[in-house]
Design an enzyme around this catalytic site. Structure first.
Site, short mmCIF file in Angstrom:
data_model
loop_
_atom_site.label_atom_id
_atom_site.label_comp_id
_atom_site.label_asym_id
_atom_site.label_seq_id
_atom_site.Cartn_x
_atom_site.Cartn_y
_atom_site.Cartn_z
N ILE A 10 -9.18 -1.13 4.10
CA ILE A 10 -8.29 -1.89 3.21
C ILE A 10 -8.42 -3.40 3.41
O ILE A 10 -8.22 -4.16 2.48
CB ILE A 10 -6.83 -1.41 3.35
CG1 ILE A 10 -6.00 -1.94 2.17
CG2 ILE A 10 -6.21 -1.81 4.68
CD1 ILE A 10 -4.89 -1.04 1.75
N ASP A 33 -2.09 -1.81 10.21
CA ASP A 33 -1.34 -3.00 10.64
C ASP A 33 -2.20 -3.86 11.59
O ASP A 33 -2.33 -5.08 11.39
CB ASP A 33 -0.08 -2.50 11.36
CG ASP A 33 1.04 -3.52 11.36
OD1 ASP A 33 0.87 -4.59 10.73
OD2 ASP A 33 2.08 -3.24 11.99
P1 ADP Z 1 1.33 4.84 9.69
O1 ADP Z 1 1.93 4.21 10.94
O2 ADP Z 1 2.12 4.51 8.43
O3 ADP Z 1 1.03 6.28 9.87
P2 ADP Z 1 -1.47 4.02 10.15
O4 ADP Z 1 -1.98 2.62 9.98
O5 ADP Z 1 -1.42 4.58 11.52
O6 ADP Z 1 -0.03 4.01 9.43
O7 ADP Z 1 -2.32 4.99 9.25
C1 ADP Z 1 -2.19 5.15 7.85
C2 ADP Z 1 -3.51 5.67 7.28
O8 ADP Z 1 -4.43 4.59 7.17
C3 ADP Z 1 -4.22 6.73 8.14
O9 ADP Z 1 -4.70 7.73 7.26
C4 ADP Z 1 -5.36 5.95 8.80
O10 ADP Z 1 -6.49 6.78 9.02
C5 ADP Z 1 -5.68 4.94 7.73
N1 ADP Z 1 -6.30 3.69 8.20
C6 ADP Z 1 -6.40 3.18 9.46
N2 ADP Z 1 -7.03 1.99 9.44
C7 ADP Z 1 -7.34 1.73 8.14
C8 ADP Z 1 -8.01 0.67 7.45
N3 ADP Z 1 -8.49 -0.39 8.11
N4 ADP Z 1 -8.13 0.74 6.10
C9 ADP Z 1 -7.65 1.80 5.42
N5 ADP Z 1 -7.01 2.83 5.99
C10 ADP Z 1 -6.86 2.81 7.35
#
Ligand code: ADP
Length: 168
Positions: A10, A33
């Site tokens: 993202i 994040d």
């Molecule tokens: P939450 O705490 O809301 O569960 P996370 O960031 O841990 O949020 O994960 C949300 C989703 O985003 C997961 O499916 C993870 O694999 C995915 N994810 C992690 N890093 C990225 C990234 N850089 N870009 C897009 N999706 C990501």
């Protein structure tokens, strides 16, 4: 509104706004994040600190959304939203849907035409991907918004395939 699926990171998306799966502290964390703050630079955290010192002294409540600059990222804004932690005993799907709706409401305030979402709550917060995809797609389709381009950015092939199956 056009909904598209992308497999990728993202933080690399060119969109008016990208959505951060934040936690209520707004002070950064892991997953999406961590990647956003790492690649976006210190300006984003700086604005988050100001939000904590003003409107959100107790943190951003689950299901709500707020925008900051995107710093060095190729987007204009980051919209931070706090997904619910998945629970087997309690139905929190209304809060997850609210993240998408509220993010689009903030995007409308910014007059953003394109918004990229991660799969909120499906990482550290443990939401099963298929259920999260259903909730995300329903919430976006039903939202009353001027955003024309909604993109879901899925990090791995399983997440992508799950959203693809749900989109059809
Ligand atoms: P939450 O705490 O809301 O569960 P996370 O960031 O841990 O949020 O994960 C949300 C989703 O985003 C997961 O499916 C993870 O694999 C995915 N994810 C992690 N890093 C990225 C990234 N850089 N870009 C897009 N999706 C990501």
């Amino acid at each position: 509104m056009e909904i598209t699926l992308v497999r990728g990171d993202i933080t690399e998306q060119r969109a008016d706004a990208i959505v951060n799966a934040a936690n209520s502290s707004l002070m950064g964390g892991g997953g999406v994040d961590g990647a956003i703050h790492r690649r976006g630079g210190p300006e984003i955290l700086e604005e988050c600190r100001k939000l904590r010192a003003s409107r959100y002294s107790k943190g951003l409540p689950t299901g709500q959304a707020v925008a900051t600059t995107a710093g060095r990222l190729p987007a204009r804004w980051v919209i931070h939203t706090v997904g619910p932690v998945y629970s087997r005993s309690e139905d929190r799907s209304g809060l997850l849907a609210s993240c998408y709706r509220e993010s689009l409401r903030v995007a409308d305030e910014l007059e953003a035409g394109s918004v990229a979402f991660p799969a909120i709550s499906t990482g550290i917060y443990g939401w099963p991907m298929d259920d999260a995809a259903r909730i995300a797609l329903d919430a976006v389709r039903q939202a009353d918004t001027s955003v024309e381009d909604v993109r879901f950015v899925l990090f791995d092939s399983t997440a992508y395939a799950t959203f693809e199956a749900r989109l059809q």
